[in-house]
Design an enzyme around this catalytic site. Structure first.
Site, short mmCIF file in Angstrom:
data_model
loop_
_atom_site.label_atom_id
_atom_site.label_comp_id
_atom_site.label_asym_id
_atom_site.label_seq_id
_atom_site.Cartn_x
_atom_site.Cartn_y
_atom_site.Cartn_z
N ILE A 130 -56.48 -54.51 27.43
CA ILE A 130 -56.44 -55.90 26.95
C ILE A 130 -57.61 -56.23 26.04
O ILE A 130 -57.71 -57.35 25.53
CB ILE A 130 -56.40 -56.88 28.14
CG1 ILE A 130 -57.59 -56.67 29.08
CG2 ILE A 130 -55.09 -56.79 28.88
CD1 ILE A 130 -57.64 -57.67 30.24
N GLY A 187 -64.16 -53.15 22.37
CA GLY A 187 -65.29 -53.60 21.57
C GLY A 187 -66.36 -52.54 21.52
O GLY A 187 -66.15 -51.38 21.91
N GLY A 188 -67.54 -52.94 21.05
CA GLY A 188 -68.63 -51.99 20.89
C GLY A 188 -69.09 -51.38 22.19
O GLY A 188 -69.63 -50.28 22.21
N MET A 189 -68.92 -52.11 23.30
CA MET A 189 -69.39 -51.61 24.58
C MET A 189 -68.38 -50.73 25.29
O MET A 189 -68.71 -50.00 26.21
CB MET A 189 -69.73 -52.79 25.49
CG MET A 189 -70.99 -53.53 25.11
SD MET A 189 -72.44 -52.53 25.37
CE MET A 189 -72.42 -52.41 27.15
N GLY A 190 -67.11 -50.81 24.93
CA GLY A 190 -66.10 -50.04 25.62
C GLY A 190 -64.77 -50.76 25.63
O GLY A 190 -64.42 -51.47 24.68
N VAL A 234 -61.64 -53.00 27.99
CA VAL A 234 -61.31 -53.84 29.14
C VAL A 234 -59.83 -53.65 29.45
O VAL A 234 -58.98 -53.75 28.55
CB VAL A 234 -61.60 -55.32 28.86
CG1 VAL A 234 -61.28 -56.16 30.09
CG2 VAL A 234 -63.05 -55.52 28.45
N LYS A 280 -63.82 -53.35 33.17
CA LYS A 280 -64.52 -53.05 31.92
C LYS A 280 -65.10 -51.65 32.04
O LYS A 280 -65.94 -51.39 32.91
CB LYS A 280 -65.62 -54.07 31.65
CG LYS A 280 -66.38 -53.82 30.34
CD LYS A 280 -67.50 -54.80 30.15
CE LYS A 280 -67.00 -56.17 29.74
NZ LYS A 280 -66.57 -56.24 28.32
N ASP A 310 -76.66 -62.87 24.93
CA ASP A 310 -75.62 -62.58 23.93
C ASP A 310 -74.49 -63.61 24.04
O ASP A 310 -73.32 -63.27 24.06
CB ASP A 310 -75.06 -61.17 24.12
CG ASP A 310 -74.24 -60.72 22.92
OD1 ASP A 310 -73.34 -59.87 23.11
OD2 ASP A 310 -74.46 -61.22 21.80
#
Length: 742
Positions: free
Chosen positions: A17, A20-23, A25, A40, A141
């Site tokens: 769903i 992004g830059g972190m991984g 979800v 996540k 953030d």
């Protein structure tokens, strides 16, 4: 990660769903509890990182995840679990039904949001930040993509702690040649850009950027490249909002521009101050062209003065008509409502089939609104507003019973929350009756070993303990524990929670060795399953320390309390109430070991921190001051001890009342000081006052009242009034015999 992959044998990934830059979800199903969650998965660590860095990062992840999991506020996404699976770090969170602010802006074709929505979002985010900042946690953030607006109007902040992890892992990009770590440049504070000290006021600046965007349609410095954006944040005054949108109320523009001040000192002092300004502006604002005036009351029967997410609430069935209900999207499926006539225990026996009630099928709109109200009640509880939460849950329970029947899981879920609010507001007997009804209904509908049936029975045991019925509580806990071990295993978190409660109850039955052994076993199991620094593990370690103290093993108790305090400071923050509670027990332990000088310093530091965090009149601040006074007395500094006791007694009388047990404890401490100073006549008058108050409130045969009469008799002896003293001792002995005390 492949579709339907199972993480840790528990979380089945169903649908991607977000990425992004972190991984990534994923929408997932918790196979153990049968609920939908969001998982996540952070990007795997590449070969460019050495093993030392990876080890440090993993520990950092666990620490940040535990902090996020400890946050309990309706405006913060709930973190259920975390861990590592096949080299991938993951977080398990509540699955949110709604849109983040970036998506809302996209849906609105980048046009600004309505004024009422802007004010409501600002108020709810400020409330959540006020809570997290009190825990000494800064988001770092905050941006539209990290703020969700749910379908019931609730606003939640996501990804606490993740921004700092991203920086460590190296997922954030860097400006060429500048050495400035990039988060999301449109929302970074000047101090973040300059690499300076970052505190809670940086989050306020980021919130100002978010509000500027949803109020005008664009961020405050929407320039061509990242460097220009950063220079804008650092050096350029933002264009006033009404230059973009003239119909905005003055107070919105003023608040947002204050949030966007270049230095932290020029911004609102904290999120609480921001909330006060939002409330004042909302109350005094006059409608301007292009905006509709607010209705005198929230639509659907909500009460004046409550937040917007209470829209649609009623106080009972008669107040509801289909025309007043908010219609939600047809795919709105959040909540407990489902095909409840086939009740299945995921790990238990075959389904129990029940006949459908003879009643009209309720509309999906009605069920959706009842779910929204139920969730609103849960949110009030998370805020500690238990009386209001109870009113909401009672109203929803009445409507659900009318629409679905008394044994429908949704009705019973509302009844369960009614019991919970009764327990939290001191109405233990009423709570016991409510939980009993729920347990019986769930057993009929779901079966005796269903997790929800066991949850209600466990709450019954807890309330029995609160009522002093510890033997009955022991029987109830033992029965629930056997069911939990049989259905989900000995190391399941629910099983361990039941064993923890059983250990606590054993100490109240006087079975101190058994209590200590069981608490030690639970602490070891929770360390293995949840981690040494998990809040639940530390709660049990705290109980281990208490049991050690009761057994007179104060040196071990002291060390355990110190370990708990240090771990809580690291996981929850030095000012968290649980951390401060452990520090208080360190003082108790030092005093019991005769180390009064150390105890005195411990309490002085604790009083200073309690006063700073909670205020001088907070009951816990006063409790710490009482400990300080006791140890002054132990050091024979009786004038100082008595002055401290008098001061604490006066504040407690004002805050808690003249007959409150804590007030009377302080008053007795004044009498103790007077006695040590040889002022026995004054001491006698105070002891007599305490005794009369305790008899009036607790009864003449209560142990505390009898102890006060003994104090009074001792005083009479010191004054040479032996005959009166003997008569009073005889009265106390007779009352003890009548009460079964020996």
């Amino acid at each position: 990660m492949a579709d339907t992959r199972l993480i840790q044998g528990r979380y089945r990934l169903l649908e991607l769903i977000g990425r992004g830059g972190m991984g990534e979800v994923w929408q997932a199903r918790d196979e153990s509890l049968g609920r939908r969650v969001a998982v996540k998965c952070l990007k795997p660590l590449g070969p460019q990182h050495d093993q030392t860095f990876i080890r440090v990062l993993r520990e950092r992840f666990r620490r940040e995840a535990r902090v996020a999991a400890a946050l309990q506020h309706r405006g913060v996404t709930v973190v259920h679990d975390f861990g590592e699976h096949e080299g991938v770090l993951y977080l398990v969170m509540e699955l949110l039904e709604g849109r983040n602010l970036s998506q809302l802006m996209e849906d609105n074709k980048q046009h600004p949001l309505p004024v009422s929505d802007i004010v409501d979002i600002a108020d709810q985010v400020a409330d959540a930040l006020a809570y997290t900042h009190e825990q000494n946690i800064v988001h770092r953030d905050l941006k539209p993509a990290n703020i969700m607006r749910l379908t019931d109007g609730t606003v939640k902040i996501c990804d606490f702690g993740i921004a700092r992890l991203g920086h460590d892992i190296g997922f954030t990009s860097r400006l060429t040649g500048t050495g400035v770590a990039m988060g999301t440049p449109h929302y970074m504070s000047p101090e973040q850009i300059g690499g300076g000290h970052v505190d809670h006021r940086s989050d306020l600046y980021s919130l100002g950027c978010v509000l500027y965007e949803i109020a005008t349609g664009a961020p405050p410095f929407d320039l061509g490249d990242s460097w220009s954006i950063l220079v804008g944040h650092r050096d350029t005054a933002p264009r006033p909002l009404r230059g973009h949108r003239p119909e905005l109320p003055d107070f919105i523009e003023e608040i947002v521009l204050d949030l966007l001040a270049k230095t932290p000192e020029e911004r609102p002092s904290d999120a609480k101050d921001l909330r006060r300004r939002i409330g004042a502006g909302r109350a005094t604002a006059t409608p301007v062209a292009g905006t509709a005036p607010p209705p005198p009351h929230p639509p659907g029967g909500g009460e004046p003065g409550l937040p917007s997410w209470t829209r649609g609430m009623t106080t009972g069935h008669k107040a509801v008509t289909v025309s007043t209900l908010r219609t939600l999207p047809p795919d709105f499926t959040v909540g407990l409502t489902g095909d409840w006539t086939t009740a299945v225990d995921l790990r238990g026996p075959a389904p129990v089939r029940l006949p459908r009630p003879e009643r009209p099928t309720p509309s999906p709109e009605l069920l959706a609104v009842l779910t929204s109200r139920h969730n609103a009640g849960l949110s009030l509880g998370r805020l500690g507003r238990w009386e209001e939460a109870g009113e909401v849950h009672r109203a929803v329970a009445t409507e659900r019973e009318h629409a679905l029947g008394p044994d429908h899981p949704d009705t019973l879920a509302s009844r369960y929350e009614v019991g919970f609010t009764l327990s939290r507001t001191g109405r233990a007997a009423d709570a016991l009756r409510e939980f009993g009804r729920v347990a019986e209904g769930r057993e009929r509908a779901l079966g005796p070993d269903h997790p929800e049936t066991l949850a209600a029975r466990q709450e019954m045991a807890y309330v029995l303990g609160r009522l002093g019925r510890h033997f009955e509580a022991h029987q109830a806990y033992t029965s629930v524990l056997a069911s939990r071990e049989r259905t989900v295993g000995p190391d399941h978190p629910d099983t361990l929670r039941c064993r923890h409660n059983l250990a606590f109850n054993l100490s109240r039955l006087g079975r101190l060795e058994d209590s200590y052994r069981m608490a030690e076993e639970v602490a070891e199991a929770r360390t293995r399953v949840l981690g040494a620094g998990h809040p639940d593990t530390l709660v049990t370690r705290y109980e281990v320390a208490y049991a050690l103290g009761q057994l007179g093993r104060w040196t071990e108790a002291l060390q355990t309390y110190r370990d708990v305090a240090a771990a809580r400071a690291q996981a929850l923050g030095p000012d968290h109430p649980d951390t401060l509670a452990a520090r208080y027990e360190i003082g108790i332990s030092l005093g019991r070991l005769g180390r009064s000088a150390e105890a005195l310093e411990q309490y002085r530091e604790l009083v200073a921190d309690r006063t700073r965090v909670h205020g001088a009149a907070d009951p816990e601040t006063l409790r710490a001051r009482h400990g300080l006074g006791v140890n002054l007395g132990r050091l024979a500094r009786w004038e100082e001890a008595m002055a401290e006791a008098r001061d604490v007694c006066a504040i407690r009388e004002q805050v808690l009342g003249a007959d409150h047990p804590d007030t009377l404890v302080s008053r007795r401490e004044v009498a103790v000081g007077l006695g040590w100073l040889g002022r026995w006549s004054e001491a006698l008058a105070v002891y007599q006052q305490v005794a009369e108050s305790r008899e009036r409130v607790l009864g003449a045969d209560h142990p505390d009242a009898l102890a006060s009469r003994n104090d009074q008799a001792h005083c009479l002896e010191q004054l040479g009034r032996g005959a009166e003293a003997v008569e009073l001792y005889r009265r106390v002995a007779a009352l003890r015999r009548q009460g079964g005390g020996g």
